[in-house]
Enzyme design. Structure first.
Site, PDB file in Angstrom:
ATOM      1  N   THR A  30       0.849  -1.196   0.000  1.00 46.94           N
ATOM      2  CA  THR A  30       0.000   0.000   0.000  1.00 46.94           C
ATOM      3  C   THR A  30       0.885   1.246   0.000  1.00 46.94           C
ATOM      4  O   THR A  30       1.966   1.237   0.591  1.00 46.94           O
ATOM      5  CB  THR A  30      -0.908  -0.026   1.250  1.00 46.94           C
ATOM      6  OG1 THR A  30      -1.804  -1.138   1.128  1.00 46.94           O
ATOM      7  CG2 THR A  30      -1.728   1.250   1.397  1.00 46.94           C
ATOM      8  N   SER A  32       2.180   5.104  -2.197  1.00 45.36           N
ATOM      9  CA  SER A  32       2.448   5.654  -3.530  1.00 45.36           C
ATOM     10  C   SER A  32       3.491   4.850  -4.302  1.00 45.36           C
ATOM     11  O   SER A  32       3.439   4.772  -5.529  1.00 45.36           O
ATOM     12  CB  SER A  32       2.880   7.116  -3.405  1.00 45.36           C
ATOM     13  OG  SER A  32       3.997   7.226  -2.541  1.00 45.36           O
ATOM     14  N   ASP A  90       8.391   3.468   5.204  1.00 48.12           N
ATOM     15  CA  ASP A  90       8.602   4.862   5.615  1.00 48.12           C
ATOM     16  C   ASP A  90      10.027   5.104   6.063  1.00 48.12           C
ATOM     17  O   ASP A  90      10.574   6.185   5.880  1.00 48.12           O
ATOM     18  CB  ASP A  90       7.629   5.212   6.742  1.00 48.12           C
ATOM     19  CG  ASP A  90       6.195   5.021   6.286  1.00 48.12           C
ATOM     20  OD1 ASP A  90       5.810   5.671   5.305  1.00 48.12           O
ATOM     21  OD2 ASP A  90       5.495   4.188   6.871  1.00 48.12           O
ATOM     22  N   GLY A 101       3.502   1.985   7.861  1.00 48.89           N
ATOM     23  CA  GLY A 101       2.189   2.316   8.400  1.00 48.89           C
ATOM     24  C   GLY A 101       1.810   3.777   8.358  1.00 48.89           C
ATOM     25  O   GLY A 101       0.733   4.139   8.825  1.00 48.89           O
ATOM     26  N   GLU A 109      -0.215  -5.401   6.163  1.00 53.93           N
ATOM     27  CA  GLU A 109       1.130  -5.462   5.556  1.00 53.93           C
ATOM     28  C   GLU A 109       2.028  -6.437   6.318  1.00 53.93           C
ATOM     29  O   GLU A 109       2.799  -7.179   5.726  1.00 53.93           O
ATOM     30  CB  GLU A 109       1.755  -4.068   5.532  1.00 53.93           C
ATOM     31  CG  GLU A 109       1.080  -3.150   4.528  1.00 53.93           C
ATOM     32  CD  GLU A 109       1.545  -1.712   4.585  1.00 53.93           C
ATOM     33  OE1 GLU A 109       1.360  -1.005   3.592  1.00 53.93           O
ATOM     34  OE2 GLU A 109       2.082  -1.274   5.617  1.00 53.93           O
TER      35      GLU A 109
HETATM   36  C1  5RP Z   1       1.410   2.000   4.278  1.00 53.58           C
HETATM   37  C2  5RP Z   1       2.888   1.903   4.247  1.00 53.58           C
HETATM   38  C3  5RP Z   1       3.569   2.420   3.047  1.00 53.58           C
HETATM   39  O1  5RP Z   1       4.233   1.376   2.419  1.00 53.58           O
HETATM   40  C4  5RP Z   1       4.533   3.479   3.461  1.00 53.58           C
HETATM   41  O2  5RP Z   1       3.798   4.485   4.147  1.00 53.58           O
HETATM   42  C5  5RP Z   1       5.280   4.087   2.278  1.00 53.58           C
HETATM   43  O3  5RP Z   1       4.398   4.820   1.487  1.00 53.58           O
HETATM   44  P1  5RP Z   1       4.874   5.607   0.203  1.00 53.58           P
HETATM   45  O4  5RP Z   1       5.323   4.583  -0.784  1.00 53.58           O
HETATM   46  O5  5RP Z   1       3.650   6.361  -0.239  1.00 53.58           O
HETATM   47  O6  5RP Z   1       5.995   6.528   0.621  1.00 53.58           O
HETATM   48  O7  5RP Z   1       3.532   1.405   5.145  1.00 53.58           O
HETATM   49  O8  5RP Z   1       0.893   1.523   5.481  1.00 53.58           O
END
Ligand code: 5RP
Length: 231
Positions: A30, A32, A90, A101, A109
């Site tokens: 999940t 971007s 993140d 998260g 996840e």
């Molecule tokens: C969602 C997540 C995402 O993988 C994480 O926040 C990274 O997101 P992005 O690819 O948008 O930077 O852990 O729960």
């Protein structure tokens, strides 16, 4: 031309797409970066690949269906491990432990990461950190008596914010709340913190992923970097 870091996220996702084989059962992350991976599966299904997937969020499931991936019902028991799970992160520490998260999906996840042959993270280079917990560590908590849960988490040395605020709290796909925890100075012993967080009644799951990642594909100004092993 696509702006950074979007271009880097796409580059990392494209490298991960090269790991996908016909007939695979995929775990779909999940966020971007995972979004680039999932939409990229469209080219593979258009070429005749038969792909099945388990998504970590309702949004990713919808995207994957549009890309021609047959989605497994989330309640159905898995008869075997997933072949490959690809997700964003993140924060990525040198030992490939993660904070996840900030997109709110870490409960599913983590279950996906625990039930796959290979868990591969895709990210842009801004996600690399020397120590986890430089930013917030999200924790999914049951709505019932959540302020008491927050107080117990506070006793572990964290300050917290209810995601979305008390007027309109953010609800996960599981109908729970998220507390974003901050630890001054980051986490010296993430595995220990992970165990402590998990021991608090009311905590459903937290965003510390220790010992789960096989490889991270990280794209940045210097190109692609593979941490760990894609083999
Ligand atoms: C969602 C997540 C995402 O993988 C994480 O926040 C990274 O997101 P992005 O690819 O948008 O930077 O852990 O729960």
């Amino acid at each position: 031309m696509e702006a950074e870091p979007e271009r880097w996220k796409r580059a990392a996702a494209e490298r991960a797409l090269a790991l996908v084989g016909d007939g695979m059962l995929l775990g779909l992350g999940t966020g971007s970066t995972a979004h680039h991976f999932i939409t990229g599966l469209r080219d593979l299904t258009a070429r005749g690949f038969h792909l099945r997937g388990l998504a970590t969020s309702l949004a990713s499931a919808e995207l994957a269906r549009e890309a021609g991936v047959k989605m497994l019902p989330v309640e159905a028991p898995l008869s075997r491990s997933l072949d490959l799970a690809v997700d964003g992160a993140d924060e990525i520490a040198p030992d490939l432990s993660l904070v996840k998260g900030r997109g709110g999906a870490m409960f599913r996840e983590k279950l996906v990461a625990l039930n796959t042959e290979r868990f591969v993270v895709i990210a842009d280079a801004s996600k690399l950190v020397d120590r986890l917990g430089r930013g917030v560590v999200p924790v999914e908590v049951a709505p019932f008596l959540w302020p008491q849960t927050a107080r117990r988490l506070e006793a572990l040395g964290a300050s917290w914010l209810l995601r979305g605020g008390t007027e309109q709290p953010y609800l996960t796909d599981n109908g729970n709340l998220i507390l974003d925890l901050s630890f001054a100075g980051g986490l010296k012993q993430p595995e220990q913190t992970a165990a402590l967080l998990k021991s608090v009644p009311g905590v459903i799951e937290h965003g510390l992923f220790c010992g789960l990642t096989q490889a991270a594909i990280v794209a940045g100004p210097g190109g692609l970097q593979i941490l760990g092993s894609l083999a």
